[in-house]
Structure formats: structure tokens, C-alpha cells
Design an enzyme around this catalytic site. Structure first.
Site, PDB file in Angstrom:
ATOM      1  N   ARG A 178       0.727  -1.105  -0.065  1.00  0.00           N
ATOM      2  CA  ARG A 178       0.000   0.154  -0.031  1.00  0.00           C
ATOM      3  C   ARG A 178       0.775   1.312   0.044  1.00  0.00           C
ATOM      4  O   ARG A 178       0.620   2.320  -0.715  1.00  0.00           O
ATOM      5  CB  ARG A 178      -0.984   0.071   1.257  1.00  0.00           C
ATOM      6  CG  ARG A 178      -2.075  -0.909   1.091  1.00  0.00           C
ATOM      7  CD  ARG A 178      -1.892  -2.414   1.131  1.00  0.00           C
ATOM      8  NE  ARG A 178      -1.028  -3.120   2.339  1.00  0.00           N
ATOM      9  CZ  ARG A 178      -0.405  -3.930   2.397  1.00  0.00           C
ATOM     10  NH1 ARG A 178      -0.206  -4.932   1.114  1.00  0.00           N
ATOM     11  NH2 ARG A 178       0.162  -4.308   3.439  1.00  0.00           N
ATOM     12  N   CYS A 227      -0.719   1.278  12.652  1.00  0.00           N
ATOM     13  CA  CYS A 227      -0.497   0.307  11.423  1.00  0.00           C
ATOM     14  C   CYS A 227      -0.590  -1.023  12.201  1.00  0.00           C
ATOM     15  O   CYS A 227      -0.145  -1.115  13.452  1.00  0.00           O
ATOM     16  CB  CYS A 227       1.209   0.621  11.078  1.00  0.00           C
ATOM     17  SG  CYS A 227       1.617  -0.972  10.163  1.00  0.00           S
ATOM     18  N   THR A 265      -2.986   1.608   6.285  1.00  0.00           N
ATOM     19  CA  THR A 265      -2.478   2.326   4.946  1.00  0.00           C
ATOM     20  C   THR A 265      -3.547   2.083   3.719  1.00  0.00           C
ATOM     21  O   THR A 265      -3.629   2.839   2.923  1.00  0.00           O
ATOM     22  CB  THR A 265      -1.156   1.991   4.536  1.00  0.00           C
ATOM     23  OG1 THR A 265      -0.405   1.784   5.752  1.00  0.00           O
ATOM     24  CG2 THR A 265      -0.645   2.915   3.564  1.00  0.00           C
ATOM     25  N   CYS A 311      -5.463  -3.103   7.695  1.00  0.00           N
ATOM     26  CA  CYS A 311      -4.387  -2.394   7.157  1.00  0.00           C
ATOM     27  C   CYS A 311      -4.722  -0.954   7.357  1.00  0.00           C
ATOM     28  O   CYS A 311      -5.573  -0.577   6.381  1.00  0.00           O
ATOM     29  CB  CYS A 311      -3.996  -3.063   5.836  1.00  0.00           C
ATOM     30  SG  CYS A 311      -2.838  -1.950   5.017  1.00  0.00           S
ATOM     31  N   THR A 321       2.871   3.756   9.150  1.00  0.00           N
ATOM     32  CA  THR A 321       3.809   3.713   8.014  1.00  0.00           C
ATOM     33  C   THR A 321       4.059   5.004   7.299  1.00  0.00           C
ATOM     34  O   THR A 321       3.249   6.310   7.757  1.00  0.00           O
ATOM     35  CB  THR A 321       3.054   2.920   6.853  1.00  0.00           C
ATOM     36  OG1 THR A 321       1.876   3.540   6.465  1.00  0.00           O
ATOM     37  CG2 THR A 321       2.674   1.257   7.453  1.00  0.00           C
ATOM     38  N   LYS A 375       7.577  -6.908   9.259  1.00  0.00           N
ATOM     39  CA  LYS A 375       7.002  -7.785   8.160  1.00  0.00           C
ATOM     40  C   LYS A 375       8.108  -8.967   7.674  1.00  0.00           C
ATOM     41  O   LYS A 375       7.662 -10.084   7.339  1.00  0.00           O
ATOM     42  CB  LYS A 375       6.678  -6.887   6.905  1.00  0.00           C
ATOM     43  CG  LYS A 375       5.445  -6.096   7.166  1.00  0.00           C
ATOM     44  CD  LYS A 375       5.135  -5.372   5.976  1.00  0.00           C
ATOM     45  CE  LYS A 375       3.892  -4.229   6.133  1.00  0.00           C
ATOM     46  NZ  LYS A 375       2.484  -4.959   6.339  1.00  0.00           N
TER      47      LYS A 375
END
Lengths: 248, 248
Positions: free
Chosen positions: B47, B209, B84, B82, B133, B176
Site C-alpha cells: 500500500r 499500523c 494504509t 491495514c 507507515t 514484516k
């Protein structure tokens, strides 16, 4: 995709997916495996209650329907993280039901994978302890294939077995009722029964109900391996789907 | 069913489902809510990279397709854990795409629910810190609606923001990449930036996030509430689906 029939129970389905993520070698979101998790607990009657004749509907019927939905949506592998659902009277019915409609879904059995794992790691004759629901215990879902593979099987006596079952199912202190807030009583019973099996000579203990690894979280307890059957299943699914992604 | 678009990232989807289970009042498997979790990270481009012009395909396209699949399989509520992905250029495109084909799916937005939660809990003018983010930061995904709701918004400076982003994405130490084995470096950065926001006067910090609550796990840090946006979303989904099942 990897198809998971969740809801039996919900935390076990979540835990299997978590362990698939943990055991996958990936450095970004996009490198992880596609997973479809169908958690509809309202549709699946309790497996032990069926095995004990307390509910009539074979859980195989809704479980087969969910496997077919997973397949129609792109799953080519399927698993259900519930040991008790692997009693032949349930699991063979699922296999037959899928074959009957021409399903190509490859079913991965938590029992077969766990017995295979033990056969790879331990010599024939090793005393293996098993903690499970009363359904799994009575139907010898682990005991039969373990003995066929040459292991000596140790399980709790009837009275202790009833305590293990309560640690999973009791509406006050059981894991299915407490969810993630594991109670002291459930811990006391399950570690106590692991103690008993180890005292009787077990060299390794199978956590043979998908709720038990939520309580006994160590890989080793009193220097004996506690076999997390959910993790064994997670690794078997990755190996079958994308062997190069399986962590060492 | 409750439909979840997972995979962005996989752990965030898993975490949302876990928190739905945790926040549901249920004493047996069968009392839990039906959840369909579609985690196909291979299909959803990053994203932030889209927002920064580094990938061309709008993640809205595959996300909309997955929402439609969830709906076709029985979901009447949908969410994507999510933050973002809630940039207007993505999320409005999803809304429009669903409307265009006559979808009846009720979308629950993690941003709207978090701002609503804050407005219920804190007086207008409260200084609110946001960790996110760089995509969320640049597009002011939280800053704009928080200011519109009367809050004072505190976010990291550009250089610190780049560190926060690395704590999530870095191939060596980012969440991640590390998955569940959170690195010391990611912890150091995220707690350090929470410290900075608190030192600047933040009375509450939004973990904006879905990877950040995997690192900062406390409800309170230095006596300030750390708002777990995944838990806020989990509770909003339960409330919308079966309000009587929401834990107090």
C-alpha cells in the site's frame, strides 16, 4: 490456496494459521502463502459429543461442505485443526463425501502427520504419552496408529482423562470457555497430567487436542518434547504447498 | 459471516481474527461468531509503495475482488486490517468498486472506528500521537479526521518517521520480515518514537499500523493509553454483527 476448516474451535483455527505464518520463510507480505480460513463454529457440532452419542449429526457433514466451499474458492490443500474430528467415523466420512462429488482437494491429516513426525524422530518402542479429549482417548485416534508404528502408548486412566477433558471443555475453567485467558486450574490439570505421563516413562508427549498447545506452550517440559500437533500440521501444509518456503 | 481481507500483512489478518475471538463473549466453540478470513498476500501490492508511486496497480483492485468473494461466500460485514489501505485514494476506490456492482457488504473502516473511539473517550483538544507507515503519515490518513474531530495531532518528524517505517518494513529487522520473532531494533525504534510523542505532550498514542500492536503490546505505556487499532476494529465488527456478544 491452503484451505483451513476452522471453528473447531475458533482459537485452534487461528493458531494453525499463526503457525503457518511463523513456519514460512518470507521477508515481505507478498512472500507469504495464500490461506483461506473458514471459521463457522455455529455449523459444526461438538466432535466428542457426537462420538459419545450425545449429538446425532455427524460433524463430517458440515465439515465436508466447508471443505468443498474452500475448494470452490481456490484451495487445493485442506486441513482441519481438530484432532477429535480425525476419528475414523468422522474423518473417513469426510474423505468419502469429498470423493463422492469428485473433489480434488488434498486432505492433510493432523494424526498421520504427527505419527509420521514421531516415526522420523524417535526409535520404535519409545514410550509416547498422549493428552487429548475423551473422544480422541476413547476412540484411540492416536493410540492405534502409534502402536501400529511400533510405539508404546501411555494415556491417562479414566478418572484423570475426565480431568483433561474438563481442562478443555469446562464452562468455568476450560480453554474453550476462557479463550485466551487460560485459567490456573486448566494449567494445573494439563501440566499435572503431563507430569504423570512422564513419571510413567513417557519420553515424549503428544498434545493431542488443538486446545492443549494454547496451555502447554513450551517445546520441552522436564526435558521431554511436548509435540505441538498444530505446529506439525502447519509444517506439513507448507511442505505440501510450497516446500521451498518451509523454515528449517 | 464477518469477512476479513487479510494478507496486508498476514499477521495483521491473523491478529484481527484473534482479537475478535478474545472480545467475543462465548463459553463454547458454537457460541463464537462466523468469520471468513481471506489471506492472499500474493495478490495485494504494498500500500505504501502504491501511495509513493513505486507500484502502479492500485491495491484497491484486488482488495475489492476479495471483498466481493467474501460477500459471495456469505459475509455481510467486511474489513481490512491495514491502516494504509484506508488512504482515500485506495479506500474510496474500494467503496466505489463495491457500489458499482451492487454489493451490499457493509464496510467497517479501522480509521473511522478509531477516531470514533477517541472522540468517545477523550475531550476535544486532547493531544493525540500517531505512529504509522510513511504512507499513512504522508497522506494524513489519521491526521485529517483527527483534526476534523477537534484533536491536536502529533506525528514524528520526517527523519523519525522513516525509522518507524523501517521498524515495519526493513528486510533485516522489520516486523514484516521478522514475523513473530520481533527484533530488539524494531522494539527500540517504536518505543523510542512513542517516548518522543509522549515527551511532546501526547496524552494517548494511536498504533496506526496493524503491525505496531505486535510490538507495543501494552494497553498503557508510561501511563498513556496505546490505542490498538486492530482491537478497536475487532470490537467494532462484533458490535455491528452481534452486539450482545461484545465483551464489556
Amino acid at each position: 490456496m491452503i484451505g483451513i476448516v476452522g471453528g473447531a474451535g475458533p482459537l485452534a483455527g487461528n493458531d494453525l494459521f499463526y503457525k503457518i505464518i511463523e513456519e514460512t520463510a518470507a521477508l515481505s507480505d507478498q512472500e507469504h502463502l495464500p490461506v483461506l480460513l473458514w471459521s463457522d463454529p455455529t455449523k459444526i457440532p461438538d466432535r466428542t459429543e457426537f462420538l459419545e452419542g450425545k449429538v446425532k449429526q455427524n460433524p463430517a457433514v458440515p465439515i465436508t461442505e466447508i471443505f468443498l466451499k474452500l475448494e470452490r474458492n481456490g484451495a487445493r490443500l485442506g486441513a482441519i485443526p481438530c484432532n477429535t474430528a480425525h476419528a475414523p467415523v468422522i474423518f473417513e466420512e469426510i474423505r468419502t463425501g469429498l470423493q463422492k462429488v469428485g473433489s480434488q482437494l488434498q486432505l492433510i491429516s493432523i494424526i498421520e502427520e504427527t505419527v509420521r513426525y514421531l516415526a522420523q524422530q524417535y526409535p520404535s518402542g519409545t514410550p509416547v504419552g498422549v493428552l487429548s479429549t475423551t473422544g480422541t482417548w476413547k476412540r484411540r485416534i492416536y493410540a492405534d496408529p502409534l502402536e501400529a508404528a511400533g510405539f508404546e502408548v501411555l494415556t491417562p486412566e479414566a478418572e484423570e482423562q475426565s480431568l483433561v477433558h474438563q481442562a478443555i471443555y469446562h464452562k468455568g475453567f476450560g480453554v474453550k470457555a476462557s479463550g485466551t485467558q487460560i485459567t490456573g486450574k486448566a494449567k494445573e490439570i494439563l501440566y499435572g497430567q503431563a507430569d504423570t505421563l512422564i513419571d510413567q516413562g513417557a519420553e515424549v508427549v503428544i498434545l493431542g487436542c488443538t486446545e492443549i498447545p494454547l496451555v502447554i506452550r513450551e517445546a520441552f517440559y522436564r526435558q521431554k518434547r511436548m509435540v505441538d500437533t498444530v505446529r506439525v500440521l502447519a509444517r506439513a501444509l507448507i511442505k505440501a504447498y510450497a516446500p521451498d518456503k518451509l523454515k528449517h
